[in-house]
Design an enzyme around this catalytic site. Structure first.
Site, PDB file in Angstrom:
ATOM      1  N   HIS A  28       0.831  -1.200   0.000  1.00 50.76           N
ATOM      2  CA  HIS A  28       0.000   0.000   0.000  1.00 50.76           C
ATOM      3  C   HIS A  28       0.872   1.259   0.000  1.00 50.76           C
ATOM      4  O   HIS A  28       0.499   2.283  -0.566  1.00 50.76           O
ATOM      5  CB  HIS A  28      -0.914   0.050   1.239  1.00 50.76           C
ATOM      6  CG  HIS A  28      -1.982  -0.987   1.255  1.00 50.76           C
ATOM      7  ND1 HIS A  28      -1.755  -2.271   1.662  1.00 50.76           N
ATOM      8  CD2 HIS A  28      -3.299  -0.927   0.918  1.00 50.76           C
ATOM      9  CE1 HIS A  28      -2.874  -2.962   1.584  1.00 50.76           C
ATOM     10  NE2 HIS A  28      -3.832  -2.176   1.143  1.00 50.76           N
TER      11      HIS A  28
ATOM     12  N   ASP B 154      -5.645  -5.251  -7.809  1.00 50.27           N
ATOM     13  CA  ASP B 154      -5.731  -4.586  -6.521  1.00 50.27           C
ATOM     14  C   ASP B 154      -5.766  -3.087  -6.818  1.00 50.27           C
ATOM     15  O   ASP B 154      -5.634  -2.668  -7.977  1.00 50.27           O
ATOM     16  CB  ASP B 154      -4.543  -4.967  -5.635  1.00 50.27           C
ATOM     17  CG  ASP B 154      -4.868  -4.894  -4.141  1.00 50.27           C
ATOM     18  OD1 ASP B 154      -5.820  -4.178  -3.780  1.00 50.27           O
ATOM     19  OD2 ASP B 154      -4.154  -5.533  -3.347  1.00 50.27           O
TER      20      ASP B 154
END
EC number: 3.2.1.52
Length: 357
Positions: free
Chosen positions: A179, A249
């Site tokens: 992330h 993602d």
């Protein structure tokens, strides 16, 4: 040309005119909900119904894994982190398997009740060194993960929800959090295949979708798996013969920026083999992604239809609506008694900072 290959989001708990304009774009095929979109079960159902009033074919998703990754909290049944099932398995495998089924059924029934088709679950990663996975994973042993996740997916499917395994081919053995940082795995293909990827391979018959990791497996490709035609086309579609949906993602995660701007990321993900590209928490980026999608040529397919959930008629409250699921009350009671008989821990109360799975 490709239609409906972008999954985006909205900022609030209701739709404004800009949201409706976004939803009306034919390139938008999905929406994902976050904690900021949630006030109560009735409000979430009103939001999803209003989304479908604009775009009837919309696929609506969320990350409702349990533990620290749970978008729906107030008014919903709490779910343990999947690692709690792994801890129980070490002492009582039979009870752990039953509760894995109960958790899958409970999660799916309540998510479906508020009009959301899928939760991106289960996590099939190993609980190894990853800073972002940890107890989101069922266990450190691939075989235990296979066993527990299979029961969890059986519960999901019996409630009427499709499954999504993440993060292929495995994020648990790489320490950096993709992330916020680049994640690189230096191991050989055989090491990855025989350990991390085993959990995906041996549950493939239960998986309706896969979400690849934003991890570079350096010995296989210099691109993250979600941008790699070697992983997605040669291995997933070719070697494994898999025909389920491939979701990227979130393309706004730090590790995805290697592909360039938002338009380049969308193009790279789709051309590598993803069916739908997620562009989250960035309205300007979502609009760029929509424009990019107009220029992408991809064969049509019917995969998205397989992900639609069996959403029940709303009965005025979550509890009344969930009564339409035959096993919901039993699953709820079993999970409550096993994991939440005492005061819920602070870790379970704290909302996750992570934006996506």
């Amino acid at each position: 040309m490709a239609d409906g290959i972008i999954m985006a989001d909205v900022a609030g708990k209701t739709l404004d005119d800009d949201d409706k304009a976004l939803l009306a774009c034919r390139e938008v095929g999905g929406m994902i909900l976050f904690a900021r979109n949630v006030e109560s079960p009735a409000q979430v159902r009103a939001l999803t119904d209003s989304m479908r009033a604009v775009n009837p074919n919309l696929l609506i998703a969320a990350d409702q894994e349990g533990g620290r990754v749970a978008r729906f909290r107030e008014g919903f049944s709490p779910l343990p982190a999947m690692g709690k099932l792994g801890e129980l398995y070490d002492n009582d495998p039979k009870q752990a398997c039953q509760l894995a089924y109960d958790c899958g059924y409970l999660m799916a029934s309540e998510v479906l009740a508020v009009g959301v088709d899928i939760s991106f679950a289960p996590v099939l990663d190993i609980n190894g060194v990853s800073l972002v996975i940890g107890d989101r994973a069922f266990h450190h042993d691939p075989q235990v993960i296979i066993t527990l996740s299979s029961h969890f997916m059986d519960g999901m499917k019996d409630a009427g929800m499709a499954t999504t395994g993440k993060h292929f081919p495995g994020h648990g053995s790489i320490a950096p959090d993709s992330h916020v940082a680049d994640a690189v795995d230096e191991r050989s293909f055989d090491e990855i295949w025989e350990f991390d990827t085993k959990t995906f391979i041996q549950t493939l018959d239960k998986l309706d979708a896969l979400m690849p990791a934003h991890v570079i497996f350096k010995q296989i490709d210099d691109k993250p798996a979600g941008f790699s035609s070697i992983w997605l086309q040669d291995i997933v579609r070719g070697r494994l013969g898999y025909d389920g949906v491939l979701f990227s993602d979130d393309l706004n995660m730090k590790a995805a920026h290697i592909a360039g701007g938002v338009d380049a990321r969308v193009k790279a993900a789709i051309e590598a083999g993803c069916d739908m590209a997620l562009v989250c928490n960035d309205r300007a980026g979502a609009l760029i992604a929509i424009e990019a999608a107009k220029q992408i040529d991809t064969p049509s397919h019917q995969r998205f239809g397989r992900m639609k959930g069996k959403i029940p008629a709303w009965q005025g409250s979550l509890e009344s609506t969930c009564q339409q699921f035959a096993y919901w009350q039993t699953a709820k009671t079993n999970v409550q008694n096993a994991f939440f008989a005492q005061t819920v821990s602070q870790d379970e109360k704290d909302p996750t900072n992570y934006q996506l799975g």
